[in-house]
Design a protein around this motif. Structure first.
Motif, mmCIF file in Angstrom:
data_model
loop_
_atom_site.group_PDB
_atom_site.id
_atom_site.type_symbol
_atom_site.label_atom_id
_atom_site.label_comp_id
_atom_site.label_asym_id
_atom_site.label_seq_id
_atom_site.Cartn_x
_atom_site.Cartn_y
_atom_site.Cartn_z
ATOM 1 N N ARG A 1 -22.939 -4.199 -9.949
ATOM 2 C CA ARG A 1 -23.361 -5.467 -9.353
ATOM 3 C C ARG A 1 -24.277 -6.252 -10.303
ATOM 4 N N SER A 2 -23.993 -6.150 -11.586
ATOM 5 C CA SER A 2 -24.697 -6.926 -12.604
ATOM 6 C C SER A 2 -23.667 -7.835 -13.273
ATOM 7 N N ALA A 3 -24.067 -8.495 -14.343
ATOM 8 C CA ALA A 3 -23.138 -9.354 -15.085
ATOM 9 C C ALA A 3 -22.098 -8.546 -15.853
ATOM 10 N N VAL A 4 -22.275 -7.242 -15.958
ATOM 11 C CA VAL A 4 -21.405 -6.411 -16.806
ATOM 12 C C VAL A 4 -19.942 -6.489 -16.386
ATOM 13 N N ASN A 5 -19.643 -6.217 -15.120
ATOM 14 C CA ASN A 5 -18.241 -6.222 -14.700
ATOM 15 C C ASN A 5 -17.648 -7.622 -14.767
ATOM 16 N N THR A 6 -18.392 -8.620 -14.301
ATOM 17 C CA THR A 6 -17.880 -9.991 -14.323
ATOM 18 C C THR A 6 -17.523 -10.408 -15.745
ATOM 19 N N GLU A 7 -18.441 -10.183 -16.692
ATOM 20 C CA GLU A 7 -18.158 -10.626 -18.056
ATOM 21 C C GLU A 7 -17.094 -9.767 -18.727
ATOM 22 N N SER A 8 -17.085 -8.462 -18.459
ATOM 23 C CA SER A 8 -16.039 -7.608 -19.033
ATOM 24 C C SER A 8 -14.658 -8.082 -18.599
ATOM 25 N N LYS A 9 -14.511 -8.368 -17.313
ATOM 26 C CA LYS A 9 -13.212 -8.814 -16.816
ATOM 27 C C LYS A 9 -12.880 -10.209 -17.329
ATOM 28 N N LEU A 10 -13.875 -11.085 -17.455
ATOM 29 C CA LEU A 10 -13.642 -12.410 -18.003
ATOM 30 C C LEU A 10 -13.107 -12.299 -19.432
ATOM 31 N N LEU A 11 -13.683 -11.418 -20.232
ATOM 32 C CA LEU A 11 -13.208 -11.215 -21.610
ATOM 33 C C LEU A 11 -11.791 -10.648 -21.627
ATOM 34 N N LEU A 12 -11.541 -9.637 -20.794
ATOM 35 C CA LEU A 12 -10.211 -9.011 -20.764
ATOM 36 C C LEU A 12 -9.141 -9.969 -20.266
ATOM 37 N N LEU A 13 -9.459 -10.740 -19.230
ATOM 38 C CA LEU A 13 -8.486 -11.668 -18.673
ATOM 39 C C LEU A 13 -8.221 -12.830 -19.624
ATOM 40 N N THR A 14 -9.265 -13.351 -20.252
ATOM 41 C CA THR A 14 -9.076 -14.428 -21.220
ATOM 42 C C THR A 14 -8.169 -13.967 -22.353
ATOM 43 N N HIS A 15 -8.415 -12.764 -22.847
ATOM 44 C CA HIS A 15 -7.591 -12.233 -23.928
ATOM 45 C C HIS A 15 -6.144 -12.032 -23.463
ATOM 46 N N ALA A 16 -5.977 -11.481 -22.255
ATOM 47 C CA ALA A 16 -4.632 -11.197 -21.748
ATOM 48 C C ALA A 16 -3.829 -12.477 -21.538
ATOM 49 N N PHE A 17 -4.408 -13.448 -20.868
ATOM 50 C CA PHE A 17 -3.659 -14.660 -20.549
ATOM 51 C C PHE A 17 -3.584 -15.639 -21.722
ATOM 52 N N GLU A 18 -4.678 -15.826 -22.425
ATOM 53 C CA GLU A 18 -4.741 -16.898 -23.415
ATOM 54 C C GLU A 18 -4.366 -16.465 -24.827
ATOM 55 N N ASP A 19 -4.653 -15.235 -25.193
ATOM 56 C CA ASP A 19 -4.322 -14.759 -26.546
ATOM 57 C C ASP A 19 -2.994 -14.002 -26.588
ATOM 58 N N LEU A 20 -2.759 -13.185 -25.573
ATOM 59 C CA LEU A 20 -1.549 -12.355 -25.566
ATOM 60 C C LEU A 20 -0.375 -13.018 -24.854
ATOM 61 N N GLY A 21 -0.639 -14.020 -24.032
ATOM 62 C CA GLY A 21 0.438 -14.717 -23.334
ATOM 63 C C GLY A 21 0.992 -13.977 -22.132
ATOM 64 N N MET A 22 0.164 -13.150 -21.479
ATOM 65 C CA MET A 22 0.626 -12.441 -20.288
ATOM 66 C C MET A 22 0.778 -13.409 -19.123
ATOM 67 N N GLY A 23 1.712 -13.098 -18.252
ATOM 68 C CA GLY A 23 1.920 -13.899 -17.056
ATOM 69 C C GLY A 23 1.372 -13.246 -15.805
ATOM 70 N N ARG A 24 1.038 -11.942 -15.908
ATOM 71 C CA ARG A 24 0.558 -11.192 -14.752
ATOM 72 C C ARG A 24 -0.401 -10.105 -15.239
ATOM 73 N N VAL A 25 -1.508 -9.987 -14.536
ATOM 74 C CA VAL A 25 -2.436 -8.873 -14.742
ATOM 75 C C VAL A 25 -2.603 -8.196 -13.389
ATOM 76 N N GLN A 26 -2.554 -6.879 -13.389
ATOM 77 C CA GLN A 26 -2.662 -6.161 -12.122
ATOM 78 C C GLN A 26 -3.777 -5.112 -12.193
ATOM 79 N N TRP A 27 -4.195 -4.693 -11.001
ATOM 80 C CA TRP A 27 -5.168 -3.625 -10.813
ATOM 81 C C TRP A 27 -4.651 -2.754 -9.680
#
Length: 197
Positions: free
Chosen positions: A109-135
């Motif tokens: 419940r700190s900034a850690v998870n929010t920012e980690s996921k923001l970095l991972l999602l930005t990389h997945a969608f914007e750099d790698l060109g993914m159309g779907r991310v799942q959990w």
């Protein structure tokens, strides 16, 4: 044209840096979350009571060529406080999963998870060109389900009797996803949450 296959990369934010996971991170990781039953309750397997036991879990990830694993480094201290991975990667289908994630309980419940996921999602969608991310997560792990939903991911359903837990009971897995057309709105909300602290 298919999406790009993820490769080891370093992703840096204001609070955390995600860097390729190695054995070098083991001591920090054990200090952050080893021997903590709350951290490992839903991770599949017993709580690592020693650094060597955590090393066995780490090796399971490092030995799996289908995973791209990251150590989560707290910038304030420069120490590893958890790990996260890309898995179930299919560039032809433009999809991947974010999973095998844990952080020391001091960072929940700190900034850690929010920012980690923001970095991972930005990389997945914007750099790698993914159309779907799942959990996916255990149907009994409400804390994880809440955290995934706060990212802007949508629940998709439940795979019943999906995995055998170490205690012999069966886990149902709750699936969530985010699609590339949902990403801009989610990115804005995650950025605003980080600004608010």
């Amino acid at each position: 044209m298919p999406a790009k296959t993820p490769a080891p990369v370093t992703l840096t934010g204001r609070h955390v840096r995600l860097e390729p996971l190695t054995r070098h991170h083991l001591s920090d990781l054990f200090a952050a979350g080893g021997n903590d039953d709350a951290v490992w309750q839903w991770q599949g397997g017993p709580t690592p009571r020693t650094e060597a036991e955590l090393g066995e879990k780490l090796d399971t990830i490092l030995d799996n060529e289908a995973y791209v694993a990251f150590a989560v480094i707290l910038l304030e201290s420069g120490r590893a406080i958890g790990w996260t991975t890309y898995l179930d990667i299919s560039p032809i289908d433009e999809r991947l999963e974010i999973g095998w994630t844990w952080y020391g309980s001091a960072y929940w419940r700190s900034a850690v998870n929010t920012e980690s996921k923001l970095l991972l999602l930005t990389h997945a969608f914007e750099d790698l060109g993914m159309g779907r991310v799942q959990w996916k997560t255990d149907h009994m792990n409400q804390r994880s389900q809440n955290a995934i939903a706060r990212l802007g991911a949508r629940p998709e359903g439940v795979l019943r009797r999906h995995r055998l837990r170490p205690d012999g009971t069966w886990r149902d897995s709750v699936y969530f996803s985010m699609l590339k057309d949902e990403w801009p709105e989610a990115k804005q909300r995650l950025g605003e949450r980080l600004e608010r602290g």
